[in-house]
Design a protein around this motif. Structure first.
Motif, short mmCIF file in Angstrom:
data_model
loop_
_atom_site.label_atom_id
_atom_site.label_comp_id
_atom_site.label_asym_id
_atom_site.label_seq_id
_atom_site.Cartn_x
_atom_site.Cartn_y
_atom_site.Cartn_z
N VAL A 168 33.12 38.55 61.81
CA VAL A 168 32.17 38.30 62.62
C VAL A 168 31.06 39.36 62.98
O VAL A 168 31.45 40.40 63.31
CB VAL A 168 32.49 37.70 64.08
CG1 VAL A 168 31.54 37.19 64.95
CG2 VAL A 168 33.42 36.48 63.85
N ARG A 170 28.00 38.92 64.54
CA ARG A 170 27.26 38.51 65.69
C ARG A 170 27.32 37.15 66.29
O ARG A 170 27.87 36.30 65.36
CB ARG A 170 25.83 38.78 65.97
CG ARG A 170 24.81 37.81 65.01
CD ARG A 170 23.60 38.35 64.94
NE ARG A 170 23.31 39.70 64.42
CZ ARG A 170 23.26 39.78 62.93
NH1 ARG A 170 23.38 38.39 62.34
NH2 ARG A 170 23.42 40.90 62.36
N SER A 171 27.36 36.72 67.53
CA SER A 171 27.49 35.32 68.24
C SER A 171 26.45 35.41 69.26
O SER A 171 26.33 36.12 69.92
CB SER A 171 28.75 35.12 68.53
OG SER A 171 28.81 33.83 69.14
N MET A 172 25.43 34.19 69.10
CA MET A 172 24.30 34.11 69.99
C MET A 172 24.28 33.09 70.57
O MET A 172 24.34 32.06 69.67
CB MET A 172 23.04 34.94 69.57
CG MET A 172 22.57 34.36 68.40
SD MET A 172 20.88 34.90 67.78
CE MET A 172 20.49 33.92 66.71
N SER A 295 17.22 27.83 65.85
CA SER A 295 18.58 28.34 65.66
C SER A 295 18.38 29.69 64.60
O SER A 295 18.81 30.80 64.46
CB SER A 295 19.67 27.90 65.27
OG SER A 295 19.57 27.09 64.02
#
Length: 489
Positions: A168, A170-172, A295
């Motif tokens: 992973v 990044r996660s947003m 997105s």
């Protein structure tokens, strides 16, 4: 003891010791026919990128002794074969896309590491001739051919580069209620504009109301008609925000119109920036496209350049499929017979207003095309901006007749190429040429291979009825035989 022999085809049936006349049974015949109809077309149709450590030499002869000679050997079938790409020092050849093209900068980097690993394995006197490579589920396989310049045997080196496990980055969170400002430029073409507005109101806004529309209109005799059409269309949507901006210019320029719209859009209070979608009146979308528009964009960091699916000429395609031409909204499907990915077009784009203005914006070109490519290149040159370029199955360029009248223009050839590829696929154009040259009847020819399948449900029903009939007959005979035996006792 009662012995029962079940019927097969038209053979005789014995229940106990009694012989029964041949019973008409289509079970076997229908079963064979169903299997043939299901398998024959399938058989006919079947015939008719990484990280990780560097490439490693594999094989039993001089490579890793722990690996078999054919490593890697992934499972394949004729419909999912993992085809290699052939390459030499400068050119790559592949089965998808163009027949041959120059190696890209990224391919050169990828293949150079494999060539260096192979060179370390061989003696220095070996010169690279050609090679092939393919992406596998877990890595990249290379096969390189070298010539021994000292006159010895040529060498073939197989290498394998394993991919790292995903991690992973990044996660947003994505705000799907963010307003997207749709921007189009227009001059004339009111019928196309009416189709665009009708689709927007009936198909898109009910699913995603967080949109606005800005129309830049270059003056002509249809200006008032277009303005009235806009007002009438949105009169039933009082909460929808739209803006119709006429320009006192008669010489159309898509780049100029888009730039004027971006400059005039005001940032609402409470928001830091405006999200723009530069669109065309010939482009329709499914509502879920805007989820990706939101997105795949990030202010100051990312812009989204979707690859549009371009629809072929419906007047050419649907007669070959033996189908009536459906409405425009019903044509919006990704299918090999209906269109192609418009990889040469960069006009549709989602980005934040400040990122657009930071590039200097679209150039003011008064000829066909070019302004979209210029802006795209400007983003590629910005180190802090990542351009996300991917096919979007919910964005469609609707077929329209194209005029390429200015033969002296630099974009004339590009316009002609665009016009040709949007008419139909190579097969469809070839079939049309046969019709013109030889008068061949081609009505519905592309659908004939599927004519079998409407029969399958009926054949299945007949098969079930036949089996049930045989079962009832056998039970009846068994019951009759037992009753006769009891009477004799």
């Amino acid at each position: 003891m009662v012995r029962t022999y079940w019927p097969v085809g038209g053979m005789e049936v014995r229940v106990g010791g009694a012989k029964i006349r041949k019973v008409p049974c289509m079970a076997v015949g229908l079963t064979v026919l169903c299997c043939f109809l299901y398998l024959a077309p399938v058989s006919w149709l079947s015939v008719s990128g990484g990280g990780g450590a560097g490439p490693t030499v594999v094989g039993e002869e001089e490579g890793d002794p722990l690996l078999p000679f054919n490593f890697p050997h992934p499972a394949e079938n004729i419909n999912e074969d993992l085809v290699f790409r052939y390459f030499d020092s400068d050119v790559s050849y592949q089965t998808d896309g163009v027949a041959g093209r120059s190696l890209t900068r990224h391919e050169v980097t990828l293949l150079q590491s494999a060539r260096e690993a192979a060179t370390r394995h061989l003696r220095p006197a070996h010169a690279f001739l050609s090679g092939r490579y393919r992406w596998l589920p877990e890595g990249v396989e290379y096969d390189l051919l070298y010539k021994d310049e000292d006159g010895g045997s040529d060498s073939r080196v197989t290498l394998y580069q394993k991919l790292e496990s995903p991690r992973v980055v990044r996660s947003m969170a994505v705000n799907q209620s963010k307003v997207v400002n749709v921007v189009i430029t227009l001059q004339g073409r009111v019928n196309k504009y009416a189709t665009f507005l009708d689709h927007l109101v009936k198909k898109v806004l009910p699913e995603d109301p967080n949109l606005t529309l800005t129309v830049i209109y270059f003056s002509d005799q249809y200006l008032q008609e277009a303005r009235d059409l806009t007002a009438t269309t949105f009169s039933t949507l009082p909460n929808f925000k739209w803006n119709f901006i006429p320009l006192e210019e008669t010489d159309f320029s898509r780049g100029r119109g888009m730039h004027v719209a971006a400059q005039q859009l005001a940032v609402p209070s409470g928001e830091s920036d405006q999200l723009l979608f530069f669109c065309d009146v010939d482009v329709l979308m499914h509502p879920d496209f805007f989820t990706r528009c939101r997105s795949n964009t990030k202010p100051g960091l990312q812009v989204y350049y979707p690859v549009v699916f371009s629809l072929y000429n419906p007047g050419l395609v649907y007669p070959l499929l033996d189908r009536p031409v459906p409405s425009v909204s019903e044509q919006l499907n990704v299918d090999v017979q209906s269109g192609f990915w418009r990889t040469f077009g960069y006009g549709m784009a989602c980005m934040y207003r400040q990122d657009y203005l930071a590039t200097g914006g679209f150039p003011d070109l008064r000829t066909w095309g070019g302004e979209d490519v210029t802006l795209y290149k400007q983003f590629l040159e910005m180190e802090h901006i990542k351009v996300i370029r991917a096919p979007d199955p919910s964005l469609f360029h609707v077929y329209h007749h194209k005029e390429c009248g200015d033969t002296d223009s630099e974009s004339y050839v590009a316009c002609l190429k665009s016009k040709v590829v949007t008419e139909g696929s190579q097969m469809q154009l070839g079939l049309t040429l046969l019709k013109v040259q030889h008068g061949t009847d081609l009505e519905g020819i592309l659908s004939k291979r599927f004519y079998y399948f409407w029969l399958l449900p009926y054949l299945f029903v007949l098969l079930v009825i036949s089996l049930l009939t045989n079962l009832v007959q056998a039970l009846h005979l068994l019951y009759t035989k037992r009753a006769r035996t009891l009477r004799n006792l």
